[in-house]
Design an enzyme around this catalytic site. Structure first.
Site, PDB file in Angstrom:
ATOM      1  N   ASN A   1      -2.288 -10.827   4.547  1.00 53.77           N
ATOM      2  CA  ASN A   1      -1.030 -10.848   3.805  1.00 53.77           C
ATOM      3  C   ASN A   1      -0.635 -12.329   3.488  1.00 53.77           C
ATOM      4  O   ASN A   1       0.165 -12.349   2.614  1.00 53.77           O
ATOM      5  CB  ASN A   1       0.028 -10.432   5.019  1.00 53.77           C
TER       6      ASN A   1
ATOM      7  N   ARG B   1      -0.855  -2.085  -3.308  1.00 50.05           N
ATOM      8  CA  ARG B   1       0.403  -2.375  -3.903  1.00 50.05           C
ATOM      9  C   ARG B   1       0.669  -3.478  -4.079  1.00 50.05           C
ATOM     10  O   ARG B   1       1.556  -4.114  -4.964  1.00 50.05           O
ATOM     11  CB  ARG B   1       1.432  -1.855  -2.942  1.00 50.05           C
TER      12      ARG B   1
ATOM     13  N   ARG C   1       8.546   2.480  -1.518  1.00 50.34           N
ATOM     14  CA  ARG C   1       8.503   1.236  -1.835  1.00 50.34           C
ATOM     15  C   ARG C   1       8.662   0.794  -3.042  1.00 50.34           C
ATOM     16  O   ARG C   1       7.659   0.268  -3.936  1.00 50.34           O
ATOM     17  CB  ARG C   1       7.003   0.894  -1.405  1.00 50.34           C
ATOM     18  N   PRO C   2       9.923   0.732  -3.605  1.00 48.17           N
ATOM     19  CA  PRO C   2       9.848   0.167  -5.053  1.00 48.17           C
ATOM     20  C   PRO C   2      10.052  -1.297  -5.060  1.00 48.17           C
ATOM     21  O   PRO C   2       9.722  -1.822  -4.214  1.00 48.17           O
ATOM     22  CB  PRO C   2      11.758   0.642  -5.196  1.00 48.17           C
ATOM     23  N   ILE C   3       9.930  -1.826  -6.585  1.00 45.60           N
ATOM     24  CA  ILE C   3       9.746  -3.172  -6.930  1.00 45.60           C
ATOM     25  C   ILE C   3      11.057  -3.594  -7.453  1.00 45.60           C
ATOM     26  O   ILE C   3      10.992  -4.475  -8.295  1.00 45.60           O
ATOM     27  CB  ILE C   3       8.483  -3.517  -7.704  1.00 45.60           C
ATOM     28  N   ASP C   4      12.147  -2.927  -7.407  1.00 46.05           N
ATOM     29  CA  ASP C   4      13.350  -3.271  -8.107  1.00 46.05           C
ATOM     30  C   ASP C   4      13.771  -4.509  -7.841  1.00 46.05           C
ATOM     31  O   ASP C   4      14.220  -5.313  -8.784  1.00 46.05           O
ATOM     32  CB  ASP C   4      14.370  -2.235  -7.798  1.00 46.05           C
ATOM     33  N   GLN C   5      13.618  -5.204  -6.571  1.00 45.57           N
ATOM     34  CA  GLN C   5      13.896  -6.358  -6.561  1.00 45.57           C
ATOM     35  C   GLN C   5      13.222  -7.581  -6.953  1.00 45.57           C
ATOM     36  O   GLN C   5      13.647  -8.640  -7.443  1.00 45.57           O
ATOM     37  CB  GLN C   5      14.052  -6.746  -5.139  1.00 45.57           C
TER      38      GLN C   5
ATOM     39  N   ASP D   1       4.522  -3.456  10.906  1.00 48.78           N
ATOM     40  CA  ASP D   1       3.049  -3.744  10.890  1.00 48.78           C
ATOM     41  C   ASP D   1       2.323  -3.415  12.294  1.00 48.78           C
ATOM     42  O   ASP D   1       1.181  -3.212  12.454  1.00 48.78           O
ATOM     43  CB  ASP D   1       2.365  -4.736  10.092  1.00 48.78           C
TER      44      ASP D   1
ATOM     45  N   VAL E   1      12.228  -0.350   8.581  1.00 51.14           N
ATOM     46  CA  VAL E   1      11.685  -1.063   7.405  1.00 51.14           C
ATOM     47  C   VAL E   1      11.114   0.060   6.263  1.00 51.14           C
ATOM     48  O   VAL E   1      11.563  -0.250   5.145  1.00 51.14           O
ATOM     49  CB  VAL E   1      10.488  -2.243   7.645  1.00 51.14           C
TER      50      VAL E   1
ATOM     51  N   ARG F   1      -9.274  -1.799   4.892  1.00 55.99           N
ATOM     52  CA  ARG F   1      -8.586  -2.716   3.953  1.00 55.99           C
ATOM     53  C   ARG F   1      -7.750  -3.793   4.661  1.00 55.99           C
ATOM     54  O   ARG F   1      -7.497  -4.911   4.018  1.00 55.99           O
ATOM     55  CB  ARG F   1      -7.360  -1.898   3.259  1.00 55.99           C
TER      56      ARG F   1
END
Ligand code: UD1
Length: 418
Positions: free
Chosen positions: A23, A93, A122-126, A305, A327, A397
């Site tokens: 990450n 993602r 899990r949106p990406i609006d921010q 995680d 989360v 992954r």
């Protein structure tokens, strides 16, 4: 499809080294798009997600190669197609991390919306709100984010909630924006700090990473980076949990306590002895853990995680533990599979009540996402008999040869090619 076969019952012993952080590496790979010239990323783990992002940059026109010393060499000079197609984004993602850098350097980007994901919406609006504040025009059409800007302009962005990749995307966008960008309510994860260090090594001026307010003084150009990946704290935590669930004694080299104090505190509360040694952390697991309650939260809280892995440990604890996931929604998919191995876990909304059982018993189980797969492998290490964890492409992954590391510690585990 490959599977992992584990015969449980052997306490892990010895030393194991942590790989470079997935990450932390993914945003750094995306950040190479901010400059022309060749970047060198040392200690990058050889993982499916890293290869996917490499393919994505290659698709855009970058040169991506592994050097003989294992460094990932990326030359983004030739990028001429600032576009991330659905076929690549849908498998990962984190591909959305290219949005900020593409927009900052090329003034345009076309990135597929990530879509639903196994662990929640899990949106990406921010991300989008932040980029709009920096002056980007954003349209959503045909499943794609289409973004444009002459040159991004610094602004203040207040995130509604701390988002790791959202903070990272905005840091990269702000690096080449005109003037100062102030990001508030930022994610404080060590991976965010690692990205700030990489950006600063490229000539950016990022201050405050690791706190909730980050300021970025925009510059007009950046140079390629030469950096080394930080150790993967989630892999480190998984290896500590593996030692714990088997009542083992393991030194995890490269593990840094400050990266996951909240998780270590819970492992100690459950009876593990964790001590800092010169180059890592040593854990001695209890014969049977004590029950503990924990709640996941953004850093420095308990990392989501590692939720599934600690839950596997608690499935054999003395007493009942309460685990609250705040989360992500829908991040208890390992529960059903752990139950098939004899765990006693009840879910009510975001809360799981884990009543410790004396024994787990081996069963064929199916991995559903990255960290869920790890928890099933851990349960297999404790269970009586031979467990087959299927669909391990999820595991691949994010973990570099987990089965080899575990078998070097004495576990009876092997990959079955399928
Ligand atoms: C990153 C990590 C992932 C980890 C997660 C939380 C990478 C590549 N992945 O994911 O392993 O589990 O942090 O520590 O670093 N949210 C919104 N709107 C947004 C963005 C996020 O509502 O625009 C929500 C999410 O749905 C979630 C929460 O914010 O509920 C936190 O998500 P976020 O920190 O963004 O996770 P990722 O960056 O995707």
């Amino acid at each position: 499809m490959d599977a992992i076969e584990i015969t449980g019952g052997r306490p892990l012993r010895g030393e194991v080294a942590v790989s470079g952080s997935k990450n932390a590496t993914l945003p750094q790979i995306a950040a190479t798009l901010l400059a022309s010239g060749e970047s060198r990323l040392r200690g990058v783990p050889d993982l499916a997600d890293v290869r996917t992002l490499g393919r994505l940059l290659h698709h855009m026109g970058a040169k991506v190669e592994r050097a003989t010393d294992g460094s990932l060499m990326i030359d983004a000079s030739g990028v001429d197609r600032p576009e991330a197609p659905y076929e690549l984004v849908k498998t990962m993602r984190a591909s959305v991390l290219v949005l900020g850098p593409l927009l900052a350097r090329f003034g345009k980007a076309r990135v597929s919306l990530p879509g639903g994901c196994a662990i929640g919406a899990r949106p990406i609006d921010q991300h989008l709100k932040g980029l709009q504040a920096l002056g980007a025009k954003i349209e959503l059409a045909h499943g794609y984010v289409e973004a444009q800007a002459e040159r991004l302009r610094g602004a203040t962005v207040l995130f509604d909630l701390p988002t790791v990749t959202g903070t990272e995307n905005l840091m990269m966008a702000g690096a080449l924006a005109e003037g100062r960008t102030t990001l508030e309510n930022c994610a404080r994860e060590p991976e965010v700090t690692a990205l700030a260090e990489a950006l600063n090594a490229m000539g950016a001026r990022v201050l405050g990473a690791g706190s909730s307010v980050i300021t970025i003084e925009g510059v007009t150009s950046l140079r390629p980076m030469d950096i080394t990946a930080i150790p993967d704290r989630i892999e480190a935590g998984t290896l500590l949990a593996a030692a714990m669930i088997t009542a083992g004694d393991v030194l995890v080299r490269g593990a840094r306590a400050a990266d996951f104090d909240a998780a270590l505190a819970k492992m100690r509360e459950a009876g593990a002895r964790v001590t800092a040694e010169r180059d890592g952390l040593r854990i001695v697991g209890p014969e049977r853990p004590e029950a503990v309650d924990f709640i996941t939260a953004p850093f420095p809280g308990f990392p989501t995680d590692l939720q599934a892995q600690l839950m596997a440990c608690l499935s054999v604890a003395r007493g009942a533990s309460r685990v609250v996931e705040t989360v992500f929604e829908n991040r208890f998919m390992h529960v059903q599979e752990l139950s098939r191995m004899g765990a006693d876990i009840a879910i009510d909304g975001h809360t799981a009540v884990v009543r410790g059982v004396e024994k787990l018993s081996a069963a064929p189980v199916m991995a559903t996402d990255l960290r869920a797969s790890a928890s099933l492998v851990l349960a297999g290490l404790r269970a009586e008999g031979t467990t087959l964890v299927q669909r391990v492409y999820h595991l691949d992954r994010g973990y570099e040869s987990l089965e080899k590391k575990l078998s070097a510690l004495g576990a009876t585990v092997r990959r079955v090619k399928g």
